[in-house]
Design a protein around this motif. Structure first.
Motif, mmCIF file in Angstrom:
data_model
loop_
_atom_site.group_PDB
_atom_site.id
_atom_site.type_symbol
_atom_site.label_atom_id
_atom_site.label_comp_id
_atom_site.label_asym_id
_atom_site.label_seq_id
_atom_site.Cartn_x
_atom_site.Cartn_y
_atom_site.Cartn_z
ATOM 1 N N PRO A 30 53.133 48.709 29.881
ATOM 2 C CA PRO A 30 52.636 50.053 30.187
ATOM 3 C C PRO A 30 51.131 50.157 29.945
ATOM 4 O O PRO A 30 50.594 49.533 29.033
ATOM 5 N N ILE A 31 50.475 50.914 30.798
ATOM 6 C CA ILE A 31 49.065 51.267 30.603
ATOM 7 C C ILE A 31 49.020 52.786 30.686
ATOM 8 O O ILE A 31 49.288 53.360 31.742
ATOM 9 N N GLU A 32 48.731 53.448 29.559
ATOM 10 C CA GLU A 32 48.913 54.892 29.476
ATOM 11 C C GLU A 32 47.619 55.604 29.087
ATOM 12 O O GLU A 32 46.959 55.223 28.124
ATOM 13 N N PHE A 33 47.304 56.627 29.859
ATOM 14 C CA PHE A 33 46.207 57.546 29.517
ATOM 15 C C PHE A 33 46.834 58.887 29.147
ATOM 16 O O PHE A 33 47.723 59.373 29.845
ATOM 17 N N GLU A 34 46.363 59.470 28.066
ATOM 18 C CA GLU A 34 46.861 60.784 27.662
ATOM 19 C C GLU A 34 45.663 61.670 27.342
ATOM 20 O O GLU A 34 44.743 61.243 26.644
ATOM 21 N N ASN A 35 45.699 62.916 27.862
ATOM 22 C CA ASN A 35 44.586 63.857 27.632
ATOM 23 C C ASN A 35 43.236 63.217 27.952
ATOM 24 O O ASN A 35 42.299 63.249 27.151
ATOM 25 N N ASN A 36 43.172 62.605 29.136
ATOM 26 C CA ASN A 36 41.942 62.024 29.692
ATOM 27 C C ASN A 36 41.500 60.720 29.037
ATOM 28 O O ASN A 36 40.477 60.157 29.408
ATOM 29 N N ARG A 37 42.261 60.195 28.064
ATOM 30 C CA ARG A 37 41.807 58.998 27.350
ATOM 31 C C ARG A 37 42.861 57.894 27.388
ATOM 32 O O ARG A 37 44.059 58.169 27.364
#
Length: 437
Positions: free
Chosen positions: A31-38
């Motif tokens: 997985p490659i995850e961005f959360e809240n723009n980061r």
């Protein structure tokens, strides 16, 4: 995994049981995850294990393990559970050899650094529309292998490689909270970044203005993702052989009866889509079949266990979650399209509702074929135009009544994830309940 381990397990089981089936699964997920723009996480997860079913003195035993060094213990556990296991009315698969997979695929998933760049680009594009949106982006690169062998000359193997991409946005304006998302998945290829970005931006644009609707009966248009979670999910349940045997399906004794509009055809085609496969997790070949054709109920889907209880044959629909026992499940749920474009469906509505995203799977009385869903994201239509987003709204009905009031199915079906191929559907009237602000 060395295939000799499957044979070792079968050989060990043969000394103590009458029949055995070994199921091996291996999967890897990056997985490659961005959360809240980061950027949040990059961590590959890999699992593998084996499940063993045995028949001993007419009873079923089952055990599973992720430790492939203690094969005797696995066989011991399966034999012990057979002492209290349920009587078995079926046999394991026999005389079947198959290989199915993307092991020969030349597809190389993008490098992590490339996906990080794509994620940053998607966030930037959403922020060009509105910099206040908190954006999440997820990619998953998954590969998996399943191997199956039985004591009666079965060896089947399949490999898959898929890649998914999703983009979501949260926008808070005072007391108003809007969450929208879009998702695509591809097998041996790259999902459409343009599609998920444009779909997300369209949702935000349609939701820019607020709208209200009074409780009552209205035309309701379900977009494909909402069709999948509401109507598709209900058909998925009531067409299961298990639900038929348990008398939990309203279609149980209706084979051959015309219960729906003749434009409704529901079928499964295991040769299509991300989840396509040539055999199920019990070593039974899969095949295309119609469950409802031109409104008439044709039949149900079965694994070996529930088929035997009903005096039927397995339809190749015995699937597992991880190392669990098999249960009836579809490869995919497909619905034949209609003849009207979605723009014309919307234009035909004088006052009505579009259901885009629903909260959860909704409440339903499956014995009656009923559904009831809260809108996570929905829009009001007035005089053929989308005028804004509605909140605190619920839609309810039954599949039997709804399809008696079918306006049409859209002419462009869409894949929803890997498991459903569905058009938008417009019903002439459904119950709408709006709670006061």
């Amino acid at each position: 995994m060395n295939d000799s381990i499957l044979q070792q397990i079968l050989d060990l089981a043969a000394q103590r049981t009458d029949a055995a089936e070994v199921y091996f699964v291996s999967s890897q997920d990056t997985p490659i995850e961005f959360e809240n723009n980061r950027l949040k996480s990059l961590q590959t997860k890999a699992v593998q294990g084996v499940a063993l079913r045995v028949i001993r003195e007419g009873r079923l035993g089952f055990a599973s393990s992720t430790d492939l060094t203690r094969l005797e213990d696995l066989v011991d556990a399966a034999v012990q559970t057979s002492e209290i296991g349920s009587p078995v009315e079926y046999e394991f698969a026999a005389n079947f050899h198959a290989w199915d997979g993307s092991g020969q695929s030349s597809f190389q998933p993008p490098a992590t650094s490339e996906l990080v760049e794509v994620g940053e680009f998607l966030i930037q594009e959403v922020h060009r529309y509105n910099p206040d949106v908190l954006v999440g982006v997820n990619f998953h690169v998954r590969s998996g292998t399943v191997k199956l062998a039985t004591h009666q000359d079965v060896y089947a193997e399949r490999s898959t490689q898929t890649m998914s991409a999703s983009v979501s946005g949260n926008l808070v304006r005072g007391e108003d909270f809007l969450e929208a998302y879009s998702y695509d998945v591809a097998r041996d290829g790259i999902p459409s970044y343009d599609r998920i970005l444009n779909e997300l931006l369209q949702k935000f644009q349609r939701a820019e203005h607020g709208a209200t609707i009074q409780s009552g009966s209205y035309p309701v248009l379900f977009l494909p993702r909402a069709v999948a979670s509401t109507i598709g999910g209900l058909f998925d349940t009531v067409l299961s052989g298990q639900a038929v045997v348990q008398k939990a399906s309203p279609l149980a004794d209706k084979v051959g009866e015309k219960l729906f509009d003749d434009r409704l055809t529901i079928f499964e085609d295991p040769s299509l889509g991300v989840s396509a496969c040539k055999f199920d997790d019990e070593g039974t070949p899969t095949h295309k079949k119609a469950y409802i054709e031109a409104g008439t109920v044709q039949g149900f889907y079965w694994d070996r266990r529930w088929a035997a209880r009903a005096g039927k044959q397995s339809t190749g629909n015995g699937f597992r979650g991880g190392l669990s026992r098999p249960a009836p499940d579809m490869v995919n749920l497909c619905m034949a399209p209609g003849s009207t474009s979605i723009d014309r469906l919307i234009a035909s509505m004088d006052e009505g509702l579009i259901v885009d995203q629903v909260l959860g799977a909704g409440q339903s009385n499956q014995l009656a074929g009923e559904f009831s869903v809260n809108l996570d994201l929905g829009y009001k239509v007035e005089k053929g135009q989308i005028v804004g987003r509605v909140k605190n709204t619920m839609v309810a009905g039954s599949i039997f009544e709804a399809f008696q009031h079918l306006v049409d199915l859209g002419d462009q079906p869409e894949w929803v994830g890997g498991g459903a191929y569905l058009p938008p559907i417009l019903f002439e009237k459904l119950g709408v309940a709006a709670r006061g602000e």
